[in-house]
Write a protein that holds these residues in place. Structure first.
Motif, PDB file in Angstrom:
ATOM      1  N   UNK A 289      48.330  40.399  26.097  1.00  0.00           N
ATOM      2  CA  UNK A 289      49.435  39.730  27.290  1.00  0.00           C
ATOM      3  C   UNK A 289      48.751  39.515  28.375  1.00  0.00           C
ATOM      4  N   UNK A 290      48.449  38.307  28.775  1.00  0.00           N
ATOM      5  CA  UNK A 290      47.570  38.249  29.890  1.00  0.00           C
ATOM      6  C   UNK A 290      48.405  37.391  30.927  1.00  0.00           C
ATOM      7  N   UNK A 291      47.997  37.289  32.407  1.00  0.00           N
ATOM      8  CA  UNK A 291      48.595  36.419  33.344  1.00  0.00           C
ATOM      9  C   UNK A 291      47.595  36.206  34.057  1.00  0.00           C
ATOM     10  N   UNK A 292      47.777  34.952  35.006  1.00  0.00           N
ATOM     11  CA  UNK A 292      46.603  34.650  36.031  1.00  0.00           C
ATOM     12  C   UNK A 292      47.133  35.179  37.461  1.00  0.00           C
ATOM     13  N   UNK A 293      47.679  36.164  37.437  1.00  0.00           N
ATOM     14  CA  UNK A 293      47.835  36.754  38.828  1.00  0.00           C
ATOM     15  C   UNK A 293      46.815  37.519  39.364  1.00  0.00           C
ATOM     16  N   UNK A 294      46.984  38.405  40.488  1.00  0.00           N
ATOM     17  CA  UNK A 294      45.587  39.087  40.988  1.00  0.00           C
ATOM     18  C   UNK A 294      45.160  40.104  40.157  1.00  0.00           C
ATOM     19  N   UNK A 295      43.932  40.438  40.120  1.00  0.00           N
ATOM     20  CA  UNK A 295      43.245  41.113  39.495  1.00  0.00           C
ATOM     21  C   UNK A 295      43.708  42.620  39.828  1.00  0.00           C
ATOM     22  N   UNK A 296      43.503  43.387  38.970  1.00  0.00           N
ATOM     23  CA  UNK A 296      43.746  45.135  39.354  1.00  0.00           C
ATOM     24  C   UNK A 296      42.458  45.441  40.502  1.00  0.00           C
ATOM     25  N   UNK A 297      42.755  46.533  41.194  1.00  0.00           N
ATOM     26  CA  UNK A 297      41.603  47.134  41.805  1.00  0.00           C
ATOM     27  C   UNK A 297      40.793  48.207  40.837  1.00  0.00           C
TER      28      UNK A 297
END
Length: 199
Positions: free
Chosen positions: A79-87
């Motif tokens: 399950x993926x999304x194109x929001x901000x990456x994790x630190x």
């Protein structure tokens, strides 16, 4: 697929439109408790909805495939999304109880619950940043049977605003007797509906 719960989670975002993309390539039936797995999907996707907010061209992608690990059959779901990456320093703690970051609401119990449910199924879950792209991905692996799954459900294609929140009424709950009830819910809108009903 918990499309109603996903839509409920999106209610806050005026003008939000989140598109869904699918690549369902698994053939075999996951050996899972459907209600608990439903909670897994709701927790991960509602988090994505909140993070994406009113972003333009917001996308949640869901894919699946069959894998063999140590002679056992599994279904792997991403399950993926194109929001901000994790630190990077946060990734090892994402599934820890009470860890929360980058959200306006939430108790930090949602992803901890996801890991607990997947562990109980004898599976695994991890999160990662998508290499060379913006976005993050959660990868779940759960045991599968040798029975092929029937794919006859309608998958939601997008979320958009102007969705009506269905409220629970006092009659729906039917409290009786001398009992105290403790209600724990990480989803703000489900929690709010219950508070309205019992107040």
């Amino acid at each position: 697929f918990p499309s109603h719960d996903i839509q409920l989670s999106a209610h806050e975002y005026s003008g939000a439109r989140i598109n869904f993309e699918y690549s369902i390539n698994s053939k075999y039936l996951p050996l899972v408790d459907e209600e608990r797995m439903r909670r897994v999907f709701v927790n991960i996707i509602s988090n994505a909805v909140e993070i994406l907010g009113e972003a333009e061209k917001a996308v949640i992608s869901i894919s699946s495939c069959d894998v063999i690990d140590k002679r056992r059959r599994y279904v792997e779901i991403a399950i993926a999304n194109n929001g901000p990456s994790f630190e990077k320093e946060d990734i090892p703690f994402l599934f820890d109880p009470l860890f929360t970051k980058g959200k306006n609401q939430g108790t930090g119990l949602g992803l901890a619950s996801v890991k607990k449910i997947i562990d109980l199924h004898g599976g695994s879950v991890f999160a990662e940043n998508i290499c060379n792209e913006r976005g993050v991905r959660f990868v779940l692996k759960v045991p599968a049977s040798t029975v092929e799954e029937k794919k006859d459900c309608d998958l939601p294609q997008f979320i958009e605003s102007k969705i009506q929140v269905v409220e629970v009424t006092k009659e729906d709950i039917q409290l009786s007797g001398d009992y105290e009830y403790v209600y724990i819910e990480d989803n703000y809108y489900l929690r709010h509906s219950w508070l309205v009903a019992v107040s």
